[in-house]
Motif scaffolding. Structure first.
Motif, mmCIF file in Angstrom:
data_model
loop_
_atom_site.group_PDB
_atom_site.id
_atom_site.type_symbol
_atom_site.label_atom_id
_atom_site.label_comp_id
_atom_site.label_asym_id
_atom_site.label_seq_id
_atom_site.Cartn_x
_atom_site.Cartn_y
_atom_site.Cartn_z
ATOM 1 N N GLU A 110 1.381 -1.005 -0.147
ATOM 2 C CA GLU A 110 -0.144 -0.362 0.006
ATOM 3 C C GLU A 110 1.152 1.360 -0.227
ATOM 4 O O GLU A 110 1.800 1.522 0.618
ATOM 5 C CB GLU A 110 -0.674 0.045 1.279
ATOM 6 N N ALA A 111 0.786 2.005 -0.813
ATOM 7 C CA ALA A 111 1.460 3.345 -0.738
ATOM 8 C C ALA A 111 0.488 4.126 -1.186
ATOM 9 O O ALA A 111 -0.719 4.455 -2.046
ATOM 10 C CB ALA A 111 2.544 3.416 -1.828
ATOM 11 N N THR A 112 1.227 5.191 -1.115
ATOM 12 C CA THR A 112 1.666 7.092 -2.065
ATOM 13 C C THR A 112 1.399 6.935 -3.657
ATOM 14 O O THR A 112 2.865 6.491 -3.462
ATOM 15 C CB THR A 112 1.155 7.588 -1.324
ATOM 16 N N PRO A 113 0.886 8.148 -4.168
ATOM 17 C CA PRO A 113 1.261 8.143 -5.617
ATOM 18 C C PRO A 113 3.298 8.217 -5.589
ATOM 19 O O PRO A 113 3.932 8.037 -5.870
ATOM 20 C CB PRO A 113 0.941 9.311 -6.115
ATOM 21 N N ALA A 114 3.476 8.654 -4.254
ATOM 22 C CA ALA A 114 4.726 9.366 -3.913
ATOM 23 C C ALA A 114 5.713 7.957 -3.222
ATOM 24 O O ALA A 114 7.158 8.069 -4.780
ATOM 25 C CB ALA A 114 5.289 10.473 -2.842
ATOM 26 N N GLN A 115 5.632 7.401 -3.091
ATOM 27 C CA GLN A 115 5.712 6.275 -2.419
ATOM 28 C C GLN A 115 6.251 5.249 -3.674
ATOM 29 O O GLN A 115 7.693 5.093 -3.927
ATOM 30 C CB GLN A 115 5.273 5.779 -1.650
ATOM 31 N N ALA A 116 4.836 5.548 -4.460
ATOM 32 C CA ALA A 116 4.890 4.643 -5.716
ATOM 33 C C ALA A 116 6.646 5.386 -6.548
ATOM 34 O O ALA A 116 7.155 4.492 -7.969
ATOM 35 C CB ALA A 116 3.495 4.678 -6.760
ATOM 36 N N LEU A 117 6.370 7.046 -7.438
ATOM 37 C CA LEU A 117 7.169 7.477 -7.946
ATOM 38 C C LEU A 117 8.815 6.914 -7.265
ATOM 39 O O LEU A 117 9.286 6.325 -7.954
ATOM 40 C CB LEU A 117 6.809 8.315 -7.995
ATOM 41 N N ALA A 118 8.872 7.096 -5.713
ATOM 42 C CA ALA A 118 10.204 6.013 -5.317
ATOM 43 C C ALA A 118 10.993 5.655 -6.102
ATOM 44 O O ALA A 118 11.636 4.517 -6.427
ATOM 45 C CB ALA A 118 9.987 6.728 -4.000
ATOM 46 N N THR A 119 9.826 4.146 -6.106
ATOM 47 C CA THR A 119 9.595 2.917 -6.589
ATOM 48 C C THR A 119 10.346 2.791 -7.269
ATOM 49 O O THR A 119 11.070 2.150 -8.096
ATOM 50 C CB THR A 119 8.582 1.723 -6.023
ATOM 51 N N VAL A 120 9.300 3.573 -8.517
ATOM 52 C CA VAL A 120 9.633 3.632 -10.421
ATOM 53 C C VAL A 120 11.241 4.088 -10.290
ATOM 54 O O VAL A 120 12.378 3.332 -10.885
ATOM 55 C CB VAL A 120 8.614 4.188 -10.983
ATOM 56 N N ALA A 121 12.328 5.107 -10.123
ATOM 57 C CA ALA A 121 12.720 6.345 -9.881
ATOM 58 C C ALA A 121 13.867 4.463 -9.210
ATOM 59 O O ALA A 121 14.823 5.149 -10.316
ATOM 60 C CB ALA A 121 12.633 6.837 -9.164
ATOM 61 N N ARG A 122 14.107 4.147 -8.389
ATOM 62 C CA ARG A 122 14.865 3.183 -8.102
ATOM 63 C C ARG A 122 14.753 2.029 -8.531
ATOM 64 O O ARG A 122 16.434 1.293 -9.057
ATOM 65 C CB ARG A 122 14.508 2.219 -6.475
ATOM 66 N N MET A 123 13.731 1.699 -9.733
ATOM 67 C CA MET A 123 13.608 0.620 -10.665
ATOM 68 C C MET A 123 14.481 0.809 -11.546
ATOM 69 O O MET A 123 15.592 0.091 -12.108
ATOM 70 C CB MET A 123 12.197 0.315 -10.509
ATOM 71 N N ALA A 124 14.747 1.942 -12.598
ATOM 72 C CA ALA A 124 15.201 3.129 -13.355
ATOM 73 C C ALA A 124 16.636 3.147 -12.725
ATOM 74 O O ALA A 124 18.079 2.291 -14.140
ATOM 75 C CB ALA A 124 14.862 4.008 -13.318
ATOM 76 N N VAL A 125 17.439 3.332 -11.625
ATOM 77 C CA VAL A 125 18.554 3.392 -11.406
ATOM 78 C C VAL A 125 19.189 1.842 -11.700
ATOM 79 O O VAL A 125 20.372 1.719 -11.819
ATOM 80 C CB VAL A 125 18.701 3.488 -9.219
ATOM 81 N N ASP A 126 18.377 0.764 -10.933
ATOM 82 C CA ASP A 126 18.918 -0.285 -11.092
ATOM 83 C C ASP A 126 19.216 -0.796 -12.375
ATOM 84 O O ASP A 126 19.593 -1.498 -12.984
ATOM 85 C CB ASP A 126 17.974 -1.415 -10.114
ATOM 86 N N LEU A 127 18.019 -0.925 -13.849
ATOM 87 C CA LEU A 127 18.090 -0.556 -14.495
ATOM 88 C C LEU A 127 18.933 -0.462 -15.374
ATOM 89 O O LEU A 127 20.195 -1.271 -16.114
ATOM 90 C CB LEU A 127 16.795 -0.395 -15.434
ATOM 91 N N LEU A 128 19.869 1.278 -15.339
ATOM 92 C CA LEU A 128 20.533 1.984 -16.051
ATOM 93 C C LEU A 128 21.976 1.700 -15.328
ATOM 94 O O LEU A 128 22.352 2.277 -16.545
ATOM 95 C CB LEU A 128 20.599 3.219 -16.192
ATOM 96 N N SER A 129 22.075 0.772 -14.701
ATOM 97 C CA SER A 129 23.044 0.525 -13.800
ATOM 98 C C SER A 129 23.275 -1.053 -13.446
ATOM 99 O O SER A 129 24.115 -1.478 -13.066
ATOM 100 C CB SER A 129 23.088 1.122 -12.092
ATOM 101 N N GLY A 130 22.347 -1.324 -14.669
ATOM 102 C CA GLY A 130 22.655 -3.299 -14.860
ATOM 103 C C GLY A 130 23.159 -3.679 -15.615
ATOM 104 O O GLY A 130 23.247 -3.261 -17.150
ATOM 105 N N PRO A 131 22.853 -5.367 -15.836
ATOM 106 C CA PRO A 131 23.485 -5.682 -17.436
ATOM 107 C C PRO A 131 22.644 -5.834 -18.117
ATOM 108 O O PRO A 131 22.725 -6.103 -19.384
ATOM 109 C CB PRO A 131 23.655 -7.643 -16.554
ATOM 110 N N ASP A 132 21.543 -5.089 -18.424
ATOM 111 C CA ASP A 132 20.088 -5.616 -19.388
ATOM 112 C C ASP A 132 20.617 -4.215 -20.489
ATOM 113 O O ASP A 132 19.705 -4.018 -21.761
ATOM 114 C CB ASP A 132 19.126 -5.087 -18.789
#
Length: 186
Positions: A110-132
């Protein structure tokens, strides 16, 4: 509430960046209202329940989305990251993310829109610094601007998705071949 969000890019951060469709032509905004933004968070599976949002949440999400699209494009093209875009995404990633909770029924996000956005941003950091990163490609449909992860055999995939773009392009090519064949036989 299903608003026909499409998840074909192979990673939530890429699907998030693709919510402004047809960037080079008609530009269709998927986050036109707070409800549509929250529907994306729900349909993506990032959250199970989300608090109502407001126009500020939409503005923040579109700002992060545009910065994210810039960074994805920079990375895909092997260019240095745009400093402003990097600052926007990193600032969002520093915020409090979705925190899973254990309930009698199992895991619940359960989250606020701000928490969901922070989660997307963290996923982006992982993606753009990762093996894919070497697998990032832009859809071959000239009208589409989605960037996806090509995990196909031999990395020969051309479209973000067959249903969304591949079938359209293949059908158009078939019709063009039929017209050419018909005019050649006249």
């Amino acid at each position: 509430m299903n608003l026909d969000h499409v998840f074909v890019c192979g990673h939530p951060a890429l699907d998030f960046a693709a919510t402004l469709r047809a960037r080079r032509s008609t530009r269709f905004e998927m986050f036109a209202t707070p409800e549509r933004l929250n529907a994306w968070y729900l349909e993506s599976g990032i959250v199970d329940t989300i608090m109502p949002g407001d126009d500020r949440d939409v503005r923040e999400a579109t700002t992060v989305r545009e910065a994210l699209y810039r960074l994805i494009t920079d990375r895909r093209l092997g260019e240095e990251f745009d400093r402003e875009a990097l600052a926007v995404v990193n600032a969002a990633a520093r915020e409090t993310p979705v925190t899973p909770q254990l309930t009698a029924a199992g895991r619940h996000n359960e989250a606020t829109p701000a928490q969901a956005l922070a989660t997307v941003a963290r996923m982006a950091v992982d993606l753009l610094s990762g093996p894919d990163v070497p697998l990032l490609k832009e859809c071959g449909n000239p009208e589409c601007t989605r960037i996806y992860i090509d995990r196909s055999r031999g990395t020969r995939r051309q479209w973000c998705g067959m249903e969304s773009c591949g079938n359209k392009i293949k059908a158009a090519a078939y019709r063009a071949r039929k017209r050419t064949a018909a005019s050649a036989s006249l």
